[in-house]
Design a protein around this motif. Structure first.
Motif, short mmCIF file in Angstrom:
data_model
loop_
_atom_site.label_atom_id
_atom_site.label_comp_id
_atom_site.label_asym_id
_atom_site.label_seq_id
_atom_site.Cartn_x
_atom_site.Cartn_y
_atom_site.Cartn_z
N LYS A 102 20.89 -5.66 -6.12
CA LYS A 102 20.50 -5.99 -7.49
C LYS A 102 21.51 -6.87 -8.21
CE LYS A 102 17.78 -1.75 -8.08
NZ LYS A 102 17.59 -0.51 -8.89
N LYS A 103 22.58 -7.25 -7.52
CA LYS A 103 23.64 -8.02 -8.18
C LYS A 103 23.44 -9.53 -8.07
CE LYS A 103 26.95 -5.97 -5.93
NZ LYS A 103 28.33 -5.67 -5.45
N TYR A 104 22.37 -9.98 -7.45
CA TYR A 104 22.18 -11.41 -7.28
C TYR A 104 21.89 -12.09 -8.62
CZ TYR A 104 21.70 -10.24 -2.32
OH TYR A 104 21.90 -9.78 -1.06
N ILE A 105 22.56 -13.23 -8.82
CA ILE A 105 22.35 -14.05 -10.00
C ILE A 105 21.91 -15.43 -9.53
CG2 ILE A 105 23.42 -15.11 -12.03
CD1 ILE A 105 23.24 -12.11 -12.27
N MET A 106 20.86 -15.97 -10.12
CA MET A 106 20.37 -17.28 -9.74
C MET A 106 21.32 -18.36 -10.26
SD MET A 106 17.99 -18.62 -7.98
CE MET A 106 17.68 -20.34 -7.60
N ALA A 107 21.82 -19.20 -9.34
CA ALA A 107 22.77 -20.26 -9.69
C ALA A 107 22.16 -21.60 -9.29
CB ALA A 107 24.10 -20.04 -8.99
N HIS A 108 21.55 -22.27 -10.23
CA HIS A 108 20.88 -23.53 -9.93
C HIS A 108 21.90 -24.65 -9.68
CE1 HIS A 108 16.82 -22.11 -10.79
NE2 HIS A 108 17.33 -21.45 -11.82
N LYS A 132 18.77 -32.23 -4.58
CA LYS A 132 17.79 -33.28 -4.85
C LYS A 132 16.63 -32.77 -5.71
CE LYS A 132 18.70 -35.73 -0.49
NZ LYS A 132 19.85 -34.93 -0.09
N TYR A 133 16.34 -31.49 -5.61
CA TYR A 133 15.27 -30.90 -6.41
C TYR A 133 15.56 -31.09 -7.90
CZ TYR A 133 12.01 -27.32 -8.13
OH TYR A 133 11.01 -26.65 -8.79
N TYR A 134 16.81 -30.88 -8.27
CA TYR A 134 17.22 -31.00 -9.68
C TYR A 134 17.39 -32.47 -10.08
CZ TYR A 134 17.98 -26.09 -8.82
OH TYR A 134 17.80 -24.78 -8.47
N LYS A 179 13.12 -26.15 -18.66
CA LYS A 179 13.29 -25.08 -19.65
C LYS A 179 13.50 -23.74 -18.96
CE LYS A 179 10.71 -27.19 -23.47
NZ LYS A 179 9.49 -27.12 -24.32
N GLU A 180 12.74 -23.49 -17.91
CA GLU A 180 12.88 -22.24 -17.17
C GLU A 180 14.24 -22.18 -16.48
OE1 GLU A 180 9.64 -22.24 -14.45
OE2 GLU A 180 8.11 -21.91 -16.00
N ILE A 181 14.65 -23.29 -15.90
CA ILE A 181 15.94 -23.36 -15.21
C ILE A 181 17.10 -23.18 -16.18
CG2 ILE A 181 17.49 -24.93 -13.95
CD1 ILE A 181 14.91 -26.07 -12.64
N MET A 182 16.98 -23.77 -17.37
CA MET A 182 18.03 -23.66 -18.38
C MET A 182 18.27 -22.21 -18.78
SD MET A 182 18.40 -25.55 -22.08
CE MET A 182 18.51 -27.19 -21.37
N ILE A 226 22.17 -17.60 -18.21
CA ILE A 226 22.50 -16.25 -17.75
C ILE A 226 23.64 -16.30 -16.75
CG2 ILE A 226 21.64 -14.29 -16.39
CD1 ILE A 226 18.87 -14.84 -17.62
N TYR A 227 23.57 -17.26 -15.83
CA TYR A 227 24.61 -17.48 -14.81
C TYR A 227 25.96 -17.79 -15.46
CZ TYR A 227 26.93 -20.52 -11.27
OH TYR A 227 27.81 -21.14 -10.41
#
Length: 355
Positions: free
Chosen positions: A158-164, A272-274, A336-339, A344-345
């Motif tokens: 449960k400790k995973y944080i999304m890091a774009h 490249k996605y970003y 907006k979703e990624i931001m 949070i990250y």
């Protein structure tokens, strides 16, 4: 004092800036330990007054893993020596191999005192490696992941944080793709395996509907230049400065992100996605990978199967009928979703450094 460790050249580590910016903002001292694996001097874009410990030891990437073991052992020894001497209060561990080399320290003195930043899959299908990775994750304060595709292979945690993998949310000037006879397909980034690069060259070579331009270098750069030299519509330009990346993207019509299927490529998400979202250029993906499905489902490009006999015709028709207004709307929604997740990250990083 915080220690940041990366088992590679920092010009290949754009997400390092998320940590250094945070530390600079809250006024905490830090040092960076990294391995310059190329024969060129490389301090990335770091300010000259920053303390870096560089392991200067050239090591070619494109060779069998077992031939690199002694190189990794030497870097691990180098990093552990500095960590012991400097007695850092906390660590930032960038990528899995960095963690493997520092496992004793991470499970001992630095238990719950480090951030683990996970960016690529490698040998998780091998049980002993998977068990070591699990220990690194379990003992971290928290673990960042750069793709939700990784959740298919990582331990339940449960400790995973999304890091774009995004460095800026500032949208570039927008250019529509006008209908024309020839489109530019651009590959921007370090060169991958020769077989993969040759496959891309073979797809587009001598097709009058496309120019295929590759911006980036690697151990196989000269090989690829020789391989493609007799094709008028294929060009390899070599290494580029990151500050020129935006201009390079402006000059192409679609970003090549169609990586071949592999254990890592099937679940990873490339920078490249970003780039596509920020610089407003569509992506060419591989429909058999996580990123390819994401591109297709989010409507920000076209994803195809390398085996599709209509590959180039489908790509040409997509570009010929490209709806730029709709594309921009979808980019705005995704950003907006990624931001939200990015904030949070960053907040989580600041919380770790200040607690």
């Amino acid at each position: 004092m915080v220690g940041i460790i990366y088992v590679g050249n920092i010009n290949r580590c754009p997400y390092l800036k998320h940590y250094t910016d945070c530390l600079d903002r809250i006024g905490l001292d830090y040092e960076i330990i990294y391995w310059n694996r190329s024969s060129k001097k490389d301090n990335g874009n770091l300010e000259k007054n920053k303390v870096v410990h560089v392991f200067e030891y050239p090591s070619k990437e494109q060779r069998p893993p077992y031939t690199k073991l002694i190189d990794f052992y030497k870097f691990g020894k180098f990093a552990r020596k500095i960590i012991k001497e400097k007695n850092y209060e906390k660590l930032v561990v960038l990528t899995t191999m960095t963690g493997i080399l520092l496992l004793k320290e991470l499970c001992g003195k630095y238990k719950k005192k480090y951030i683990f930043d996970y960016r690529d899959a490698s040998y998780e299908y091998i049980k002993p490696f998977y068990m070591l990775l699990s220990r690194i994750i379990d003992n971290s304060a928290f673990t960042c992941i750069s793709s939700r595709g990784f959740l298919k292979i990582l331990p339940n945690n449960k400790k995973y944080i999304m890091a774009h993998n995004i460095s800026s949310f500032e949208v570039s000037e927008q250019y529509d793709i006008s209908r024309k006879d020839k489109y530019v397909v651009g590959y921007i980034g370090g060169l991958r395996s020769s077989n993969y690069m040759k496959m891309l060259v073979d797809i587009f070579a001598n097709d009058k509907r496309f120019d295929f331009i590759v911006h980036g270098g690697g151990d196989n750069y000269n090989e690829m230049v020789c391989y493609s030299d007799h094709f008028d519509n294929v060009k390899f330009t070599g290494f580029y400065d990151e500050k020129n990346k935006e201009q390079l993207i402006k000059e192409i019509d679609i970003i090549c992100c169609n990586y071949p299927e592999s254990f890592n490529n099937n679940i990873a998400l490339a920078n490249k996605y970003y780039d596509a979202l920020v610089h407003r250029k569509p992506l060419l993906g591989n429909i058999n990978t996580y990123s390819g499905k994401l591109i297709e489902n989010n409507g920000i490009g076209i994803s195809l199967d390398f085996k599709d006999h209509e590959y180039k015709t489908k790509l040409y028709n997509y570009l010929n009928n490209f709806d730029y207004i709709e594309f921009n709307k979808k980019c705005d929604v995704l950003l907006k979703e990624i931001m939200k997740e990015h904030n949070i990250y960053i907040n989580k990083i600041e919380e770790f450094f200040t607690e």
